[in-house]
Every structure is written in C-alpha cells, then in structure tokens.
Design an enzyme around this catalytic site. Structure first.
Site, mmCIF file in Angstrom:
data_model
loop_
_atom_site.group_PDB
_atom_site.id
_atom_site.type_symbol
_atom_site.label_atom_id
_atom_site.label_comp_id
_atom_site.label_asym_id
_atom_site.label_seq_id
_atom_site.Cartn_x
_atom_site.Cartn_y
_atom_site.Cartn_z
ATOM 1 N N LYS A 4 -14.737 -8.659 2.810
ATOM 2 C CA LYS A 4 -14.002 -9.879 3.141
ATOM 3 C C LYS A 4 -14.336 -10.401 4.548
ATOM 4 O O LYS A 4 -13.625 -11.221 5.090
ATOM 5 C CB LYS A 4 -12.494 -9.623 3.037
ATOM 6 N N ARG A 32 -1.793 -5.882 -8.466
ATOM 7 C CA ARG A 32 -0.644 -6.740 -8.161
ATOM 8 C C ARG A 32 -0.370 -7.732 -9.258
ATOM 9 O O ARG A 32 0.740 -7.931 -9.694
ATOM 10 C CB ARG A 32 -0.875 -7.494 -6.852
ATOM 11 N N SER A 65 -2.862 -7.744 2.515
ATOM 12 C CA SER A 65 -3.169 -7.722 3.949
ATOM 13 C C SER A 65 -3.588 -9.129 4.404
ATOM 14 O O SER A 65 -3.198 -9.576 5.490
ATOM 15 C CB SER A 65 -4.300 -6.737 4.253
ATOM 16 N N HIS A 97 0.844 -1.199 0.000
ATOM 17 C CA HIS A 97 0.000 0.000 0.000
ATOM 18 C C HIS A 97 0.886 1.259 0.000
ATOM 19 O O HIS A 97 0.624 2.211 -0.730
ATOM 20 C CB HIS A 97 -0.875 0.052 1.262
HETATM 21 P P1 ADP Z 1 -9.809 -3.678 -0.738
HETATM 22 O O1 ADP Z 1 -10.486 -4.384 0.376
HETATM 23 O O2 ADP Z 1 -10.560 -2.519 -1.299
HETATM 24 O O3 ADP Z 1 -9.190 -4.574 -1.794
HETATM 25 P P2 ADP Z 1 -7.167 -3.411 0.323
HETATM 26 O O4 ADP Z 1 -6.786 -2.726 1.576
HETATM 27 O O5 ADP Z 1 -7.015 -4.881 0.277
HETATM 28 O O6 ADP Z 1 -8.629 -2.973 0.011
HETATM 29 O O7 ADP Z 1 -6.403 -2.748 -0.880
HETATM 30 C C1 ADP Z 1 -6.594 -1.399 -1.230
HETATM 31 C C2 ADP Z 1 -5.922 -1.173 -2.563
HETATM 32 O O8 ADP Z 1 -4.524 -1.400 -2.436
HETATM 33 C C3 ADP Z 1 -6.403 -2.125 -3.649
HETATM 34 O O9 ADP Z 1 -6.459 -1.436 -4.871
HETATM 35 C C4 ADP Z 1 -5.320 -3.188 -3.694
HETATM 36 O O10 ADP Z 1 -5.225 -3.774 -4.967
HETATM 37 C C5 ADP Z 1 -4.107 -2.339 -3.394
HETATM 38 N N1 ADP Z 1 -3.019 -3.143 -2.849
HETATM 39 C C6 ADP Z 1 -3.021 -3.927 -1.756
HETATM 40 N N2 ADP Z 1 -1.828 -4.529 -1.585
HETATM 41 C C7 ADP Z 1 -1.052 -4.138 -2.629
HETATM 42 C C8 ADP Z 1 0.266 -4.440 -3.065
HETATM 43 N N3 ADP Z 1 1.051 -5.296 -2.413
HETATM 44 N N4 ADP Z 1 0.709 -3.858 -4.182
HETATM 45 C C9 ADP Z 1 -0.094 -3.006 -4.868
HETATM 46 N N5 ADP Z 1 -1.341 -2.684 -4.539
HETATM 47 C C10 ADP Z 1 -1.829 -3.238 -3.435
#
Ligand code: ADP
Length: 161
Positions: free
Chosen positions: A41, A91, A129, A17
């Site tokens: 989720k 990703r 996450s 992030h």
């Molecule tokens: P959501 O529940 O909306 O997917 P996340 O917190 O899981 O929220 O992710 C928020 C954003 O950050 C999403 O667009 C996700 O693809 C991106 N993201 C999460 N981890 C990574 C990573 N390792 N590299 C790039 N983008 C990421």
C-alpha cells in the site's frame, strides 16, 4: 504444539486486529504476529520498529503471543517458524476476492500451510488501519478503534507532521 502466524502491515494495529488475535489464540498454542517489512500500500506511516512496539504494548497481557517481522514470502516465514496456518481477518465481502486469491496462491506455494479466516465483532467490520489514519490525519477521533497508546501516537504524528 500448533503454531499460526498472523501476517500484516499493522500500520498501526487497531482493535479489529486485536479482536482477531484474541480469537486466534483460542485456536492455536502460539500465534506469531508477523509485521511485514514490504507494504504494497506504499510508504507506511509508522516505521517497522514503531509498528512492532505498538503490537507488543497492546498484547502484553495476552498469553501465547510472539511478535516478529518478516521480509519476502509469507509462506516461507510461516514454514521457518513451523506454523501450520496463516490467520487472516475478513471484514466484508470487499476483502473476500483479494484474500481468496492470495490464499489460493499461498496454498499452491506451500501446501502444508492453511489460511484460516476469522471474522471480527460487527463493530469492527468497518475498521482498517488506512481508515484510522485517514480520519486521524483530518483531526477526527479514532480512540474507539485503536489502543490508547496508538491513539496518542497518531495524534502526535499528525500534530507534529
Ligand atoms: P495487510 O496489509 O496484509 O492487509 P493489515 O495490517 O491491513 O495487513 O491487516 C492484517 C490482517 O488483519 C488482514 O487479514 C486484515 O484483513 C485483518 N484486519 C485488519 N483490520 C481488521 C478488522 N477491523 N477486522 C478484522 N480483520 C482485520
């Protein structure tokens, strides 16, 4: 002033992030990191206040950032904040289908807000996450993938139950 929001669950924030945030601030004058109350989720590991405070601590040295929370439609939140774009991280191909559909739906709900996809550094493409929580819950080290204070919180959470 060009404003973007970066919406997500951030349960918890990872270095993936942060990589996206560091790229986004080079493109926009202000990036609002928006922590979603409702998580598809299921039950989050960390409360909304914990998730927000982890982000604030991890981004205190990054300029032009704001952290807030939102409920309901992302596009409404973006509009309320005068954002012109929503940032999402991609990703791998596996993210693509879901993100593509979501971006199209958001575009049809609110034409003036564009979804901008950013790619992380290759070393973060497998970091999520959920993965971090799973590994930490089994006693594995995730210190390479999360800020130090998040690592401490994860260890504490899974040690104390
Ligand atoms: P959501 O529940 O909306 O997917 P996340 O917190 O899981 O929220 O992710 C928020 C954003 O950050 C999403 O667009 C996700 O693809 C991106 N993201 C999460 N981890 C990574 C990573 N390792 N590299 C790039 N983008 C990421």
């Amino acid at each position: 002033m060009k404003i973007a929001i970066f919406p997500g669950s951030f349960d918890p924030i990872t270095n993936g992030h942060l990589d996206i945030i560091n790229k986004a601030i080079k493109l926009f004058d202000l990036v609002i990191i928006s922590v979603a109350h409702n998580i598809e989720k299921g039950e989050p590991l960390f409360s909304i206040d914990e998730r927000k405070s982890f982000i604030l601590k991890s981004t205190s040295f990054i300029p032009n950032i704001k952290v807030d929370t939102f409920d309901g439609l992302m596009v409404n939140h973006a509009k309320k904040n005068k954002a012109i774009a929503a940032i999402r991280g991609l990703r791998a191909l596996s993210d693509f289908e879901f993100e593509f559909k979501m971006a199209l739906m958001n575009h049809s709900l609110e034409e003036d807000i564009s979804t901008i996809f950013l790619l992380p550094k290759a070393k973060y493409t497998h970091v999520s996450s959920s993965m971090v929580k799973q590994v930490a819950s089994l006693g594995g080290s995730v210190k390479e993938y999360v800020p130090e204070h998040v690592n401490i919180a994860l260890v504490k959470k899974f040690t104390n139950g």
